[in-house]
Scaffold this motif. Sequence first.
Motif, mmCIF file in Angstrom:
data_model
loop_
_atom_site.group_PDB
_atom_site.id
_atom_site.type_symbol
_atom_site.label_atom_id
_atom_site.label_comp_id
_atom_site.label_asym_id
_atom_site.label_seq_id
_atom_site.Cartn_x
_atom_site.Cartn_y
_atom_site.Cartn_z
ATOM 1 N N ALA A 115 0.827 -1.212 0.000
ATOM 2 C CA ALA A 115 0.000 0.000 0.000
ATOM 3 C C ALA A 115 0.857 1.257 0.000
ATOM 4 N N ILE A 116 0.340 2.298 -0.628
ATOM 5 C CA ILE A 116 1.000 3.587 -0.582
ATOM 6 C C ILE A 116 1.062 4.042 0.875
ATOM 7 N N VAL A 117 2.130 4.715 1.241
ATOM 8 C CA VAL A 117 2.280 5.201 2.609
ATOM 9 C C VAL A 117 1.564 6.547 2.707
ATOM 10 N N PRO A 118 0.520 6.650 3.543
ATOM 11 C CA PRO A 118 -0.180 7.931 3.647
ATOM 12 C C PRO A 118 0.730 8.992 4.253
ATOM 13 N N SER A 119 0.425 10.246 3.940
ATOM 14 C CA SER A 119 1.336 11.307 4.339
ATOM 15 C C SER A 119 0.594 12.598 4.631
ATOM 16 N N THR A 120 1.227 13.430 5.423
ATOM 17 C CA THR A 120 0.751 14.782 5.667
ATOM 18 C C THR A 120 1.949 15.683 5.916
ATOM 19 N N LYS A 121 1.737 16.969 5.726
ATOM 20 C CA LYS A 121 2.825 17.923 5.951
ATOM 21 C C LYS A 121 2.226 19.294 6.194
ATOM 22 N N LYS A 122 2.990 20.141 6.867
ATOM 23 C CA LYS A 122 2.561 21.511 7.079
ATOM 24 C C LYS A 122 3.761 22.360 7.449
ATOM 25 N N VAL A 123 3.583 23.673 7.332
ATOM 26 C CA VAL A 123 4.555 24.624 7.851
ATOM 27 C C VAL A 123 4.074 24.998 9.243
ATOM 28 N N GLY A 124 4.975 24.979 10.220
ATOM 29 C CA GLY A 124 4.584 25.283 11.594
ATOM 30 C C GLY A 124 5.735 25.863 12.387
ATOM 31 N N GLY A 125 5.393 26.453 13.509
ATOM 32 C CA GLY A 125 6.384 27.043 14.392
ATOM 33 C C GLY A 125 6.914 26.049 15.405
ATOM 34 N N VAL A 126 7.794 26.537 16.256
ATOM 35 C CA VAL A 126 8.380 25.707 17.310
ATOM 36 C C VAL A 126 7.254 25.106 18.150
ATOM 37 N N GLY A 127 7.320 23.808 18.368
ATOM 38 C CA GLY A 127 6.323 23.107 19.160
ATOM 39 C C GLY A 127 5.108 22.648 18.376
ATOM 40 N N ALA A 128 5.080 22.884 17.074
ATOM 41 C CA ALA A 128 3.942 22.447 16.248
ATOM 42 C C ALA A 128 3.781 20.937 16.342
ATOM 43 N N ARG A 129 2.551 20.500 16.267
ATOM 44 C CA ARG A 129 2.224 19.070 16.297
ATOM 45 C C ARG A 129 1.632 18.687 14.947
ATOM 46 N N LEU A 130 1.726 17.409 14.620
ATOM 47 C CA LEU A 130 1.226 16.907 13.348
ATOM 48 C C LEU A 130 0.540 15.573 13.581
ATOM 49 N N ASP A 131 -0.663 15.409 13.058
ATOM 50 C CA ASP A 131 -1.342 14.118 13.080
ATOM 51 C C ASP A 131 -0.946 13.354 11.827
ATOM 52 N N VAL A 132 -0.172 12.291 12.006
ATOM 53 C CA VAL A 132 0.304 11.488 10.875
ATOM 54 C C VAL A 132 -0.720 10.395 10.591
ATOM 55 N N PRO A 133 -1.266 10.353 9.364
ATOM 56 C CA PRO A 133 -2.256 9.326 9.033
ATOM 57 C C PRO A 133 -1.606 7.952 8.918
ATOM 58 N N ILE A 134 -2.384 6.934 9.234
ATOM 59 C CA ILE A 134 -1.905 5.549 9.206
ATOM 60 C C ILE A 134 -2.908 4.704 8.432
#
Length: 193
Positions: A115-134
Amino acid sequence: MPEIKLRKMVTSCEEIYHEGGPVEEVPLCRAAALAVIANPFAGRYEPEIQGFMEDLKPLGLDMAQRLLDLLGGPDRIEGYGKGAIIGAAGELEHGALWHAPGGYAMRELLGEARAIVPSTKKVGGVGARLDVPITHVNASYVRSHFDSMEVGCNDAPRADEMALALVMTTGPRIHSRSGGLEAWEIKGEDGLR
């Protein structure tokens, strides 16, 4: 292309025994590796950036191996995902450079992942959090494995950095009962079903 300048590596593992229902004997494990590196393109527009993907490949392999070691090896892995947080002096496209090195590293070490590996990305500041899809490693339509894991670091990414993430899991969501294609029904023909 510039060499990778690694400032910090963060790994974490969650062991989930229940989500309010019966306690499972074997927990779902979700693990993440987050590499905080210098962004060689920060502060300027650079038209030619694709070469940096090749430079990121060894980092991807190292991070994927750390996750496999943490979770007990490739035979235990059922889900994966990837993501990037780009510091404020960078651009979203810099996060896209992680697609191939991060995804192919996990697929290479897992061997049979289709399967293709799902992905996400964003520009963020120090301490930014990211919800990585699975999603499931062999069939993206396996609903029981639709999940996410939050990643981040309290002092990253700085404006001239990027935080690159890989995530792996050992199974479906605890108490999954939403129907759809089940893991034991995977045909393995196309990475979808």
